[in-house]
Design an enzyme around this catalytic site. Structure first.
Site, PDB file in Angstrom:
ATOM      1  N   ASN A   1       2.755   6.603  -9.850  1.00  0.00           N
ATOM      2  CA  ASN A   1       1.367   5.988 -10.743  1.00  0.00           C
ATOM      3  C   ASN A   1      -0.658   5.997  -9.753  1.00  0.00           C
ATOM      4  O   ASN A   1      -1.047   5.962 -10.244  1.00  0.00           O
ATOM      5  CB  ASN A   1       1.267   5.279 -11.744  1.00  0.00           C
ATOM      6  CG  ASN A   1      -0.023   4.584 -12.015  1.00  0.00           C
ATOM      7  OD1 ASN A   1      -0.335   5.058 -13.265  1.00  0.00           O
ATOM      8  ND2 ASN A   1      -0.571   3.760 -12.050  1.00  0.00           N
TER       9      ASN A   1
ATOM     10  N   ASP B   1       1.215  -1.562   0.583  1.00  0.00           N
ATOM     11  CA  ASP B   1      -0.254   0.634  -0.414  1.00  0.00           C
ATOM     12  C   ASP B   1       1.040   0.764  -0.221  1.00  0.00           C
ATOM     13  O   ASP B   1       1.880   1.411   0.562  1.00  0.00           O
ATOM     14  CB  ASP B   1      -0.445  -0.304   0.987  1.00  0.00           C
ATOM     15  CG  ASP B   1      -1.956   1.173   1.884  1.00  0.00           C
ATOM     16  OD1 ASP B   1      -1.305   1.753   0.828  1.00  0.00           O
ATOM     17  OD2 ASP B   1      -2.507   1.076   2.004  1.00  0.00           O
ATOM     18  N   VAL B   2       1.087   2.057  -0.938  1.00  0.00           N
ATOM     19  CA  VAL B   2       1.490   3.388  -1.317  1.00  0.00           C
ATOM     20  C   VAL B   2       1.122   3.999  -0.606  1.00  0.00           C
ATOM     21  O   VAL B   2       2.799   5.172   0.149  1.00  0.00           O
ATOM     22  CB  VAL B   2       2.186   4.138  -2.963  1.00  0.00           C
ATOM     23  CG1 VAL B   2       2.519   3.087  -3.755  1.00  0.00           C
ATOM     24  CG2 VAL B   2       0.513   4.555  -2.791  1.00  0.00           C
TER      25      VAL B   2
ATOM     26  N   LYS C   1      -3.903  15.862  -6.686  1.00  0.00           N
ATOM     27  CA  LYS C   1      -3.183  16.026  -8.128  1.00  0.00           C
ATOM     28  C   LYS C   1      -2.804  17.722  -7.618  1.00  0.00           C
ATOM     29  O   LYS C   1      -1.405  17.924  -8.460  1.00  0.00           O
ATOM     30  CB  LYS C   1      -4.032  16.215  -9.297  1.00  0.00           C
ATOM     31  CG  LYS C   1      -4.372  14.500  -9.405  1.00  0.00           C
ATOM     32  CD  LYS C   1      -3.253  13.124  -9.072  1.00  0.00           C
ATOM     33  CE  LYS C   1      -4.084  12.673  -9.678  1.00  0.00           C
ATOM     34  NZ  LYS C   1      -2.507  11.200  -9.944  1.00  0.00           N
TER      35      LYS C   1
ATOM     36  N   TYR D   1      -9.802  15.006  -5.419  1.00  0.00           N
ATOM     37  CA  TYR D   1      -8.778  14.220  -5.715  1.00  0.00           C
ATOM     38  C   TYR D   1      -7.887  15.606  -6.524  1.00  0.00           C
ATOM     39  O   TYR D   1      -6.791  15.300  -6.846  1.00  0.00           O
ATOM     40  CB  TYR D   1      -9.590  13.029  -7.517  1.00  0.00           C
ATOM     41  CG  TYR D   1      -9.091  12.511  -8.081  1.00  0.00           C
ATOM     42  CD1 TYR D   1      -8.277  11.769  -8.265  1.00  0.00           C
ATOM     43  CD2 TYR D   1      -8.722  14.252  -9.402  1.00  0.00           C
ATOM     44  CE1 TYR D   1      -7.755  11.169  -9.427  1.00  0.00           C
ATOM     45  CE2 TYR D   1      -8.627  13.085 -10.665  1.00  0.00           C
ATOM     46  CZ  TYR D   1      -7.774  11.669 -10.518  1.00  0.00           C
ATOM     47  OH  TYR D   1      -6.502  11.081 -11.540  1.00  0.00           O
TER      48      TYR D   1
HETATM   49  P1  NAP Z   1      -7.259   2.212 -12.782  1.00  0.00           P
HETATM   50  O1  NAP Z   1      -7.235   1.105 -13.515  1.00  0.00           O
HETATM   51  O2  NAP Z   1      -7.961   1.934 -10.659  1.00  0.00           O
HETATM   52  O3  NAP Z   1      -5.416   1.521 -11.737  1.00  0.00           O
HETATM   53  C1  NAP Z   1      -5.241   2.252 -10.012  1.00  0.00           C
HETATM   54  C2  NAP Z   1      -3.838   1.757  -9.534  1.00  0.00           C
HETATM   55  O4  NAP Z   1      -3.659   2.171  -8.129  1.00  0.00           O
HETATM   56  C3  NAP Z   1      -4.189   0.060  -9.173  1.00  0.00           C
HETATM   57  O5  NAP Z   1      -3.517  -0.612 -10.103  1.00  0.00           O
HETATM   58  C4  NAP Z   1      -4.518   0.033  -8.121  1.00  0.00           C
HETATM   59  O6  NAP Z   1      -3.940  -1.847  -7.554  1.00  0.00           O
HETATM   60  C5  NAP Z   1      -3.647   0.976  -7.582  1.00  0.00           C
HETATM   61  N1  NAP Z   1      -3.587   1.557  -6.573  1.00  0.00           N
HETATM   62  C6  NAP Z   1      -4.824   1.983  -5.420  1.00  0.00           C
HETATM   63  N2  NAP Z   1      -4.483   2.384  -4.741  1.00  0.00           N
HETATM   64  C7  NAP Z   1      -3.245   1.664  -4.332  1.00  0.00           C
HETATM   65  C8  NAP Z   1      -2.454   1.645  -2.941  1.00  0.00           C
HETATM   66  N3  NAP Z   1      -2.636   2.616  -1.817  1.00  0.00           N
HETATM   67  N4  NAP Z   1      -1.521   0.964  -2.938  1.00  0.00           N
HETATM   68  C9  NAP Z   1      -0.930   0.948  -4.132  1.00  0.00           C
HETATM   69  N5  NAP Z   1      -1.701   0.743  -5.192  1.00  0.00           N
HETATM   70  C10 NAP Z   1      -2.758   1.285  -5.058  1.00  0.00           C
HETATM   71  O7  NAP Z   1      -6.569   3.776 -12.596  1.00  0.00           O
HETATM   72  P2  NAP Z   1      -5.530   4.450 -13.375  1.00  0.00           P
HETATM   73  O8  NAP Z   1      -6.789   5.360 -14.379  1.00  0.00           O
HETATM   74  O9  NAP Z   1      -5.149   3.574 -14.401  1.00  0.00           O
HETATM   75  O10 NAP Z   1      -5.151   5.473 -12.851  1.00  0.00           O
HETATM   76  C11 NAP Z   1      -3.424   5.113 -12.618  1.00  0.00           C
HETATM   77  C12 NAP Z   1      -3.150   6.936 -12.818  1.00  0.00           C
HETATM   78  O11 NAP Z   1      -3.240   7.515 -13.598  1.00  0.00           O
HETATM   79  C13 NAP Z   1      -4.148   7.605 -11.951  1.00  0.00           C
HETATM   80  O12 NAP Z   1      -2.946   8.798 -10.104  1.00  0.00           O
HETATM   81  C14 NAP Z   1      -5.081   8.578 -11.565  1.00  0.00           C
HETATM   82  O13 NAP Z   1      -5.922   9.293 -10.839  1.00  0.00           O
HETATM   83  C15 NAP Z   1      -4.181   8.700 -12.963  1.00  0.00           C
HETATM   84  N6  NAP Z   1      -4.886   9.477 -13.839  1.00  0.00           N
HETATM   85  C16 NAP Z   1      -6.084   8.279 -14.798  1.00  0.00           C
HETATM   86  C17 NAP Z   1      -7.021   9.036 -15.153  1.00  0.00           C
HETATM   87  C18 NAP Z   1      -8.097   8.049 -16.686  1.00  0.00           C
HETATM   88  O14 NAP Z   1      -8.540   9.033 -17.291  1.00  0.00           O
HETATM   89  N7  NAP Z   1      -7.316   6.847 -16.489  1.00  0.00           N
HETATM   90  C19 NAP Z   1      -7.018  10.633 -16.011  1.00  0.00           C
HETATM   91  C20 NAP Z   1      -5.862  11.138 -15.741  1.00  0.00           C
HETATM   92  C21 NAP Z   1      -4.798  10.644 -13.887  1.00  0.00           C
HETATM   93  P3  NAP Z   1      -5.449  -2.609  -7.010  1.00  0.00           P
HETATM   94  O15 NAP Z   1      -6.075  -2.543  -8.332  1.00  0.00           O
HETATM   95  O16 NAP Z   1      -4.276  -3.675  -6.517  1.00  0.00           O
HETATM   96  O17 NAP Z   1      -5.764  -2.094  -5.794  1.00  0.00           O
END
Ligand code: NAP
Length: 279
Positions: free
Chosen positions: A104, A77-78, A181, A177
């Protein structure tokens, strides 16, 4: 997960990160998954961090190993200092060092301000902001200890913070959120200023709307997608590979003079598309 583990859209890898050691947090889903695979394809050994979903993490490891590089999954857990310290200790033990951190991991706990609990506030700040601080701190310790190894990279280490367009675009109903960010932006810039003199590059990638589980409701019906596309001048929802490719190049020596910058990978979402016809 709806997206394939690897779209395979780039058959031949450029060995941009050959011999480097990378750690990607939240690498069993979405953007982190695509990024871990892209770094492996570019020649890096990769630590695949996750917190739940071990099976998905092991699938990512297998895919990375198929490129002939090393990889292992590590549950941590980060937002937990002890678990982050333990994860870096294991990485140093198994890989010897770290060259690239992709901070990430992130999540959303959305609510109108008046409904938002302090638990929802803390959870998002703890994972999205404190998690990046803890991982960056541990990576920086090793970068500073080791210094530059010219055969590996011109830089003593690279940190890529996964931010969001919401580091600058306010987002009603997502105060926790957007604040996290916004914090990532200033954390990234401050670390870049502090660590730059030691040859360490800190930058951010700010995705726009990317098709992942975190924002499924924004794209998984035609109506939702049409609404979303109004916010994207390029009129395409992004794929995880769009972000993975940007991170890979940013972490490589091709971008060695890029320090303290955010690369927006957003199809133009930060161009205020509402002003294209209004204003
Ligand atoms: P996602 O598919 O929901 O993936 C989130 C990841 O974060 C999962 O691997 C999850 O692991 C991990 N995570 C959550 N809580 C954690 C913790 N406490 N310790 C370690 N790992 C943890 O979402 P995503 O869209 O790929 O998001 C990745 C990043 O991109 C995030 O920072 C998000 O804010 C950013 N982002 C995404 C978007 C978008 O449109 N998708 C846009 C802007 C920014 P588990 O599955 O094991 O829980």
């Amino acid at each position: 997960m709806t997206q394939p583990a690897d779209s395979g859209r780039r058959p031949e890898a450029l060995p941009l990160l050959r011999g480097q050691k990378a750690l990607v947090t939240g690498a069993n889903s979405g953007i982190g998954l695509a990024t871990a695979i892209a770094l492996g394809r570019a020649g890096a050994d990769v630590v695949v961090n996750y917190v739940f979903g071990r099976e998905a993490a092991e699938d990512v490891v297998s895919k990375i190993q198929s490129f002939g590089v090393r990889a292992f999954a590590h549950e941590a857990d980060v937002s937990d200092e002890g678990q982050v310290v333990g994860m870096f200790a294991r990485m140093l033990e198994e890989f010897g060092t770290i060259d690239v951190l992709v901070a990430n991991a992130g999540l959303q706990r959305d609510a109108a301000l008046t409904d938002m609990t302090v638990e929802e506030w803390h959870k998002v700040i703890d994972v999205n902001l404190t998690g990046q601080f803890l991982c960056a701190r541990e990576a920086a310790k090793e970068f500073l200890r080791r210094g530059v190894v010219p055969e590996v990279s011109r830089s003593a280490g690279k940190i890529v913070c996964m931010s969001s367009v919401h580091q600058i675009i306010p987002w009603s109903g997502h105060a926790n959120y957007a604040a996290s960010k916004g914090g990532v932006l200033m954390l990234m810039q401050t670390l870049a200023q502090e660590l730059g003199p030691h040859g360490i590059r800190v930058n951010a990638v700010a995705p726009g709307a990317i098709r992942t589980p975190i924002n499924r409701s924004a794209w998984d019906t035609p109506e939702a997608e049409q609404n979303l596309l109004k916010l994207i001048p390029y009129r395409r929802v992004g794929d995880p590979d769009d972000i993975a490719d940007a991170v890979t190049v940013l972490a490589s020596d091709l971008m060695d003079y890029v320090v303290g910058t955010t690369i927006y990978v957003d199809g133009g979402m930060t161009l205020f598309p509402g002003f294209a016809t209004g204003g």
